[in-house]
Design a protein around this motif. Structure first.
Motif, PDB file in Angstrom:
ATOM      1  N   ALA A 169      45.213  42.765  36.761  1.00  0.00           N
ATOM      2  CA  ALA A 169      44.457  43.823  37.442  1.00  0.00           C
ATOM      3  C   ALA A 169      43.190  43.281  38.093  1.00  0.00           C
ATOM      4  CB  ALA A 169      44.118  44.945  36.455  1.00  0.00           C
ATOM      5  N   ILE A 170      42.488  42.398  37.395  1.00  0.00           N
ATOM      6  CA  ILE A 170      41.264  41.806  37.936  1.00  0.00           C
ATOM      7  C   ILE A 170      41.567  41.047  39.229  1.00  0.00           C
ATOM      8  CG2 ILE A 170      39.549  39.987  37.534  1.00  0.00           C
ATOM      9  CD1 ILE A 170      39.595  40.838  34.546  1.00  0.00           C
ATOM     10  N   LEU A 171      42.576  40.189  39.172  1.00  0.00           N
ATOM     11  CA  LEU A 171      42.909  39.374  40.335  1.00  0.00           C
ATOM     12  C   LEU A 171      43.502  40.208  41.466  1.00  0.00           C
ATOM     13  CD1 LEU A 171      44.397  36.296  38.435  1.00  0.00           C
ATOM     14  CD2 LEU A 171      42.250  36.345  39.731  1.00  0.00           C
ATOM     15  N   ALA A 172      44.200  41.282  41.124  1.00  0.00           N
ATOM     16  CA  ALA A 172      44.762  42.156  42.153  1.00  0.00           C
ATOM     17  C   ALA A 172      43.655  42.837  42.947  1.00  0.00           C
ATOM     18  CB  ALA A 172      45.687  43.190  41.521  1.00  0.00           C
ATOM     19  N   CYS A 173      42.596  43.242  42.258  1.00  0.00           N
ATOM     20  CA  CYS A 173      41.452  43.811  42.965  1.00  0.00           C
ATOM     21  C   CYS A 173      40.877  42.796  43.951  1.00  0.00           C
ATOM     22  CB  CYS A 173      40.378  44.246  41.976  1.00  0.00           C
ATOM     23  SG  CYS A 173      40.815  45.685  40.979  1.00  0.00           S
ATOM     24  N   ALA A 174      40.665  41.576  43.469  1.00  0.00           N
ATOM     25  CA  ALA A 174      40.116  40.535  44.331  1.00  0.00           C
ATOM     26  C   ALA A 174      41.056  40.253  45.503  1.00  0.00           C
ATOM     27  CB  ALA A 174      39.871  39.260  43.520  1.00  0.00           C
ATOM     28  N   ARG A 175      42.352  40.376  45.269  1.00  0.00           N
ATOM     29  CA  ARG A 175      43.349  40.101  46.312  1.00  0.00           C
ATOM     30  C   ARG A 175      43.178  41.017  47.521  1.00  0.00           C
ATOM     31  NH1 ARG A 175      46.861  35.777  46.919  1.00  0.00           N
ATOM     32  NH2 ARG A 175      48.648  36.353  48.196  1.00  0.00           N
ATOM     33  N   ILE A 176      42.856  42.299  47.265  1.00  0.00           N
ATOM     34  CA  ILE A 176      42.785  43.276  48.355  1.00  0.00           C
ATOM     35  C   ILE A 176      41.345  43.608  48.743  1.00  0.00           C
ATOM     36  CG2 ILE A 176      45.032  44.260  47.783  1.00  0.00           C
ATOM     37  CD1 ILE A 176      43.549  46.619  46.476  1.00  0.00           C
ATOM     38  N   GLY A 177      40.387  42.895  48.163  1.00  0.00           N
ATOM     39  CA  GLY A 177      38.993  43.127  48.531  1.00  0.00           C
ATOM     40  C   GLY A 177      38.356  44.300  47.831  1.00  0.00           C
ATOM     41  N   ALA A 178      39.034  44.858  46.820  1.00  0.00           N
ATOM     42  CA  ALA A 178      38.422  45.911  46.008  1.00  0.00           C
ATOM     43  C   ALA A 178      37.436  45.280  45.031  1.00  0.00           C
ATOM     44  CB  ALA A 178      39.482  46.705  45.256  1.00  0.00           C
ATOM     45  N   VAL A 179      36.389  45.992  44.699  1.00  0.00           N
ATOM     46  CA  VAL A 179      35.362  45.508  43.775  1.00  0.00           C
ATOM     47  C   VAL A 179      35.732  45.950  42.367  1.00  0.00           C
ATOM     48  CG1 VAL A 179      32.912  45.619  43.160  1.00  0.00           C
ATOM     49  CG2 VAL A 179      33.609  45.643  45.578  1.00  0.00           C
ATOM     50  N   HIS A 180      35.923  45.014  41.465  1.00  0.00           N
ATOM     51  CA  HIS A 180      36.265  45.430  40.105  1.00  0.00           C
ATOM     52  C   HIS A 180      35.027  45.549  39.233  1.00  0.00           C
ATOM     53  CE1 HIS A 180      35.944  41.292  38.501  1.00  0.00           C
ATOM     54  NE2 HIS A 180      36.730  40.875  39.483  1.00  0.00           N
ATOM     55  N   SER A 181      35.094  46.506  38.344  1.00  0.00           N
ATOM     56  CA  SER A 181      34.056  46.708  37.330  1.00  0.00           C
ATOM     57  C   SER A 181      34.771  46.755  35.982  1.00  0.00           C
ATOM     58  CB  SER A 181      33.288  48.016  37.579  1.00  0.00           C
ATOM     59  OG  SER A 181      32.420  48.300  36.500  1.00  0.00           O
ATOM     60  N   VAL A 182      34.776  45.625  35.289  1.00  0.00           N
ATOM     61  CA  VAL A 182      35.470  45.538  34.010  1.00  0.00           C
ATOM     62  C   VAL A 182      34.543  46.039  32.907  1.00  0.00           C
ATOM     63  CG1 VAL A 182      36.717  44.043  32.412  1.00  0.00           C
ATOM     64  CG2 VAL A 182      36.767  43.555  34.867  1.00  0.00           C
ATOM     65  N   VAL A 183      35.040  46.968  32.124  1.00  0.00           N
ATOM     66  CA  VAL A 183      34.277  47.513  30.999  1.00  0.00           C
ATOM     67  C   VAL A 183      35.002  47.130  29.720  1.00  0.00           C
ATOM     68  CG1 VAL A 183      33.367  49.600  29.907  1.00  0.00           C
ATOM     69  CG2 VAL A 183      33.440  49.424  32.411  1.00  0.00           C
ATOM     70  N   TYR A 184      34.289  46.522  28.815  1.00  0.00           N
ATOM     71  CA  TYR A 184      34.879  46.052  27.561  1.00  0.00           C
ATOM     72  C   TYR A 184      35.576  47.194  26.825  1.00  0.00           C
ATOM     73  CZ  TYR A 184      35.114  44.175  22.801  1.00  0.00           C
ATOM     74  OH  TYR A 184      35.543  43.776  21.565  1.00  0.00           O
ATOM     75  N   GLY A 185      36.779  46.909  26.303  1.00  0.00           N
ATOM     76  CA  GLY A 185      37.599  47.926  25.675  1.00  0.00           C
ATOM     77  C   GLY A 185      37.068  48.447  24.358  1.00  0.00           C
ATOM     78  N   GLY A 186      35.921  47.969  23.911  1.00  0.00           N
ATOM     79  CA  GLY A 186      35.311  48.492  22.695  1.00  0.00           C
ATOM     80  C   GLY A 186      34.265  49.560  22.952  1.00  0.00           C
ATOM     81  N   PHE A 187      33.943  49.814  24.209  1.00  0.00           N
ATOM     82  CA  PHE A 187      32.963  50.846  24.528  1.00  0.00           C
ATOM     83  C   PHE A 187      33.538  52.233  24.288  1.00  0.00           C
ATOM     84  CE2 PHE A 187      30.751  47.726  27.414  1.00  0.00           C
ATOM     85  CZ  PHE A 187      29.528  47.784  26.747  1.00  0.00           C
ATOM     86  N   GLY A 188      32.656  53.181  23.975  1.00  0.00           N
ATOM     87  CA  GLY A 188      33.052  54.561  23.802  1.00  0.00           C
ATOM     88  C   GLY A 188      33.039  55.318  25.123  1.00  0.00           C
ATOM     89  N   ALA A 189      33.397  56.603  25.041  1.00  0.00           N
ATOM     90  CA  ALA A 189      33.555  57.422  26.241  1.00  0.00           C
ATOM     91  C   ALA A 189      32.257  57.572  27.024  1.00  0.00           C
ATOM     92  CB  ALA A 189      34.108  58.796  25.861  1.00  0.00           C
ATOM     93  N   ASP A 190      31.137  57.764  26.334  1.00  0.00           N
ATOM     94  CA  ASP A 190      29.863  57.963  27.042  1.00  0.00           C
ATOM     95  C   ASP A 190      29.470  56.712  27.821  1.00  0.00           C
ATOM     96  OD1 ASP A 190      29.733  60.513  26.087  1.00  0.00           O
ATOM     97  OD2 ASP A 190      28.266  60.075  24.514  1.00  0.00           O
ATOM     98  N   ALA A 191      29.585  55.549  27.183  1.00  0.00           N
ATOM     99  CA  ALA A 191      29.228  54.302  27.858  1.00  0.00           C
ATOM    100  C   ALA A 191      30.156  54.044  29.037  1.00  0.00           C
ATOM    101  CB  ALA A 191      29.285  53.131  26.878  1.00  0.00           C
ATOM    102  N   LEU A 192      31.445  54.334  28.861  1.00  0.00           N
ATOM    103  CA  LEU A 192      32.400  54.148  29.949  1.00  0.00           C
ATOM    104  C   LEU A 192      32.085  55.097  31.099  1.00  0.00           C
ATOM    105  CD1 LEU A 192      34.977  52.927  31.123  1.00  0.00           C
ATOM    106  CD2 LEU A 192      36.289  54.590  29.783  1.00  0.00           C
ATOM    107  N   ASN A 193      31.791  56.345  30.781  1.00  0.00           N
ATOM    108  CA  ASN A 193      31.462  57.320  31.819  1.00  0.00           C
ATOM    109  C   ASN A 193      30.230  56.892  32.613  1.00  0.00           C
ATOM    110  OD1 ASN A 193      29.507  59.944  32.314  1.00  0.00           O
ATOM    111  ND2 ASN A 193      31.625  60.335  32.914  1.00  0.00           N
ATOM    112  N   THR A 194      29.213  56.388  31.928  1.00  0.00           N
ATOM    113  CA  THR A 194      27.994  55.926  32.603  1.00  0.00           C
ATOM    114  C   THR A 194      28.318  54.851  33.630  1.00  0.00           C
ATOM    115  OG1 THR A 194      26.602  56.438  30.697  1.00  0.00           O
ATOM    116  CG2 THR A 194      25.756  54.806  32.261  1.00  0.00           C
ATOM    117  N   ARG A 195      29.170  53.910  33.261  1.00  0.00           N
ATOM    118  CA  ARG A 195      29.506  52.807  34.145  1.00  0.00           C
ATOM    119  C   ARG A 195      30.417  53.257  35.293  1.00  0.00           C
ATOM    120  NH1 ARG A 195      27.781  51.391  29.445  1.00  0.00           N
ATOM    121  NH2 ARG A 195      27.005  49.290  28.980  1.00  0.00           N
TER     122      ARG A 195
END
Length: 630
Positions: A150-176
């Motif tokens: 998924a990370i490389l696919a974003c880079a392939r098409i010029g999309a900007v990826h924002s990877v959020v660590y899978g240990g974050f909760g809903a509030d932290a994910l929503n903020t990002r």
């Protein structure tokens, strides 16, 4: 407040086998660093020239303080260098990724040709959903091959990826998600941690309720039977790939186009969206992965981080793949099902280059030498460290037990903001336990006072970077003033936020965050130095210290200590530890109190959150603790 204070620089020198320097691709530090100083732009042009560009650059850099442009007007796509050039050449059937799940025996292998094909498929799937150049995709996944796809696919098409660590909760994910304005979220139904299922899809469902920018959620369904999807919003990962074209040409990007936004852990304030761009970041991570790790063609490389952090971005995904390495990834945690799991992974896959955190090293020290001794670690060639300072005792154990007194210890210092290694002891060079090393060739660093003047050897000061470098962040997303503060707080230098000291040979010891300084009776103490003294005691596995109010001294030192197996808390042991610090550093550093604890608050990247300890001690709100490991 001044940052100047005296630090003891006594350290033994550990000299690796001369064969490491003889076979090093970069060569001796002095020689390589001289090349950089004589022609900085030419130095970087050489390594950029080892990569493939769609169109060459006009100039290596433009520097208009505090803003830099690197490889000006160069055109590229980073996936051409991570995938296409390998898949079309002699590495097409070389293993790119090895993945082991949490259960031993659950494994997958992808060659460069196979990884290339999967990335193109998912790039096509994103395009089918209307994702294009400049759109932001949030990736919230466990450490599985599909995350890297998924990370490389974003880079392939010029999309900007924002990877959020899978240990974050809903509030932290929503903020990002909201801050980045993400259009799509890529996730999985579950992640696995210590045999427990982490309900990622459920967390995403909560996080996107108040995130109007989200149009679709792509879900990798790992469990059987498959979880149900909400058809109006959710799409199956594999199904959308199957419906996508098998070939997607790489989007031609300008060197200064954004590649990704990565939010810092927020341990020193609210999370910051660090923006990295395509060209300079590609060159910096390729150069450091290949030449600082000294990667060889047959290496099996394992970085134990997660792509949710910058270490994973730079030294799991982009750097090693650009260098054509075989990269091992795994969901396993270091102590489950037992503290020997990582050493069995090294033996099973013949890992040659191992890169982990001091926190993990100190945890293994707590369990003793028995667990590593059960595995054959002869394949290891280089062992590295990233994160907090690697204290001398941890260095000694890591070198002796894991490196079997023969592997160089590649300690490294860098940041989310720097994007790549800044300080290290190059493989083959003499090592000094407690010292991370010198600025790598291509980087200019110094230890200075508050006014930006270099301080003498043995005198503590602020660690700064004095010249721009290719992988440097370009701004803080939606907050350029916050970016400017890095360059305007101390003269015209980049202020890293860490305290450090340099010895006569130019080796730098990082003492800890400047905001982790404890001022006792007017004397500045770095937390790392006091903690290192505590960990040097035979009973201590890990320690953290904070400053607490003292009516006479202003602040006093309080220590929180985790004991090794076989040692029990006692008043006698408290007294012994206080005396040990006195004898190691001096009476000014003696803890006024020692508290034995079973764990320390840490970020999910392994950094001790001392401000949480301080807040608990003072009975106040600790602020943003979204990054706290639970």
């Amino acid at each position: 407040m001044t940052a100047e204070f005296e630090v003891s620089l006594e350290s033994r020198v550990v000299r690796p086998d001369p064969v490491y320097l003889e076979t090093s691709a970069l060569g001796p530090w002095k020689q390589a660093y001289r090349r950089y100083l004589e022609d900085p732009d030419g130095f970087w042009a050489q390594y950029a020239g080892e990569l493939e560009w769609v169109e060459p650059w006009d100039r290596v850099k433009d520097w208009e303080y505090p803003y830099a442009r690197w490889f000006v007007n160069g055109k590229l796509n980073i996936t051409i260098n991570c995938l296409d050039r390998h898949a079309a050449g002699e590495r097409r059937n070389k293993v790119a990724l090895i993945w082991r799940g949490e259960e031993e025996g659950v494994e997958r292998v992808l060659t460069y040709r196979q990884l290339h094909r999967q990335v193109m498929r998912f790039a096509g799937a994103l395009r089918n959903l209307g994702v294009g150049r400049g759109d932001v995709v949030c990736i919230y996944m466990p450490l599985v091959p599909e995350q890297i796809v998924a990370i490389l696919a974003c880079a392939r098409i010029g999309a900007v990826h924002s990877v959020v660590y899978g240990g974050f909760g809903a509030d932290a994910l929503n903020t990002r998600i909201r801050d980045a304005g993400a259009k799509v979220v890529v996730t999985a139904d579950v992640g696995y941690r210590r045999a427990t299922r982490i309900p990622l899809k459920t967390i995403v469902g909560e996080a996107v309720r108040n995130a109007p920018s989200i149009e679709k959620v792509i879900v990798l369904r790992r469990t059987v039977p498959h979880v149900a999807l909400h058809p109006e919003m959710e799409i199956d990962f594999q199904e959308c790939m199957a419906a996508a074209p098998s070939h997607v040409d790489p989007e031609v990007m300008d060197a200064e186009d954004p590649l990704f936004i990565l939010y810092t852990s927020g341990t020193t304030g609210p999370p910051k969206g660090i923006v990295h761009t395509c060209g300079g970041y590609m060159v910096g991570t390729y150069y450091t992965a290949k030449y600082i790790f000294d990667l060889k063609e047959n290496d099996v490389y394992w970085c134990t981080a997660d792509p949710g952090w910058i270490t994973g971005h730079s030294y799991i995904v982009y750097g090693p793949l650009a260098a054509g390495a075989t990269v091992l990834i795994t969901e396993t945690v270091p102590d489950y099902p037992d503290p020997g799991i990582w050493w069995r992974v090294i033996e099973d896959f013949g890992v040659t280059v191992f890169y982990t955190a001091p926190t993990a090293v100190r945890m293994f020290m707590k369990y003793g030498d028995e667990w590593p001794a059960r595995s054959v670690l002869d394949s290891l060639r280089v062992i590295g460290s990233v994160g907090e300072p690697l204290n001398p005792e941890a260095f000694e154990w890591y070198h002796r037990v894991i490196g079997q007194s023969r592997c160089p210890v590649l300690d490294t210092w860098w940041q989310t903001e720097t994007g790549m290694h800044m300080l290290a002891t190059l493989v083959g060079e003499p090592m000094k336990p407690g010292f991370v090393g010198r600025p790598i060739p291509g980087v200019s660093a110094e230890v200075v006072d508050r006014e930006g003047n270099p301080v003498p050897p043995g005198t503590g000061g602020f660690l700064v970077l004095t010249e721009p470098w290719p992988a440097m962040m370009r701004t803080v997303y939606k907050n350029d003033e916050r970016y400017r503060k890095y360059w305007t707080t101390v003269d015209t230098l980049y202020l890293a936020g860490d305290l450090a000291v340099k010895d006569e040979d130019g080796y730098i010891m990082v003492l800890g965050r400047a905001d982790d300084i404890i001022i006792v009776a007017g004397h500045n103490l770095g937390t790392a130095e006091v903690e290192s003294a505590l960990v040097a005691h035979e009973a201590v596995a890990e320690a953290a210290v904070i400053g607490v109010p003292d009516p006479v001294k202003g602040q006093a030192v309080k220590a929180f200590v985790i004991l090794k197996v076989g040692y029990a808390p006692s008043e006698k042991l408290k007294t012994d530890l206080i005396y040990h610090v006195r004898m190691s550093i001096g009476p000014i550093a003696m803890p006024s109190a020692v508290e034995f604890v079973l764990s320390l608050p840490k970020t999910r990247s392994g950094k001790i959150m001392r401000r949480v300890l301080k807040a608990q001690e003072m009975g106040v709100d600790p602020g943003d603790i979204s990054t706290l490991e639970v």
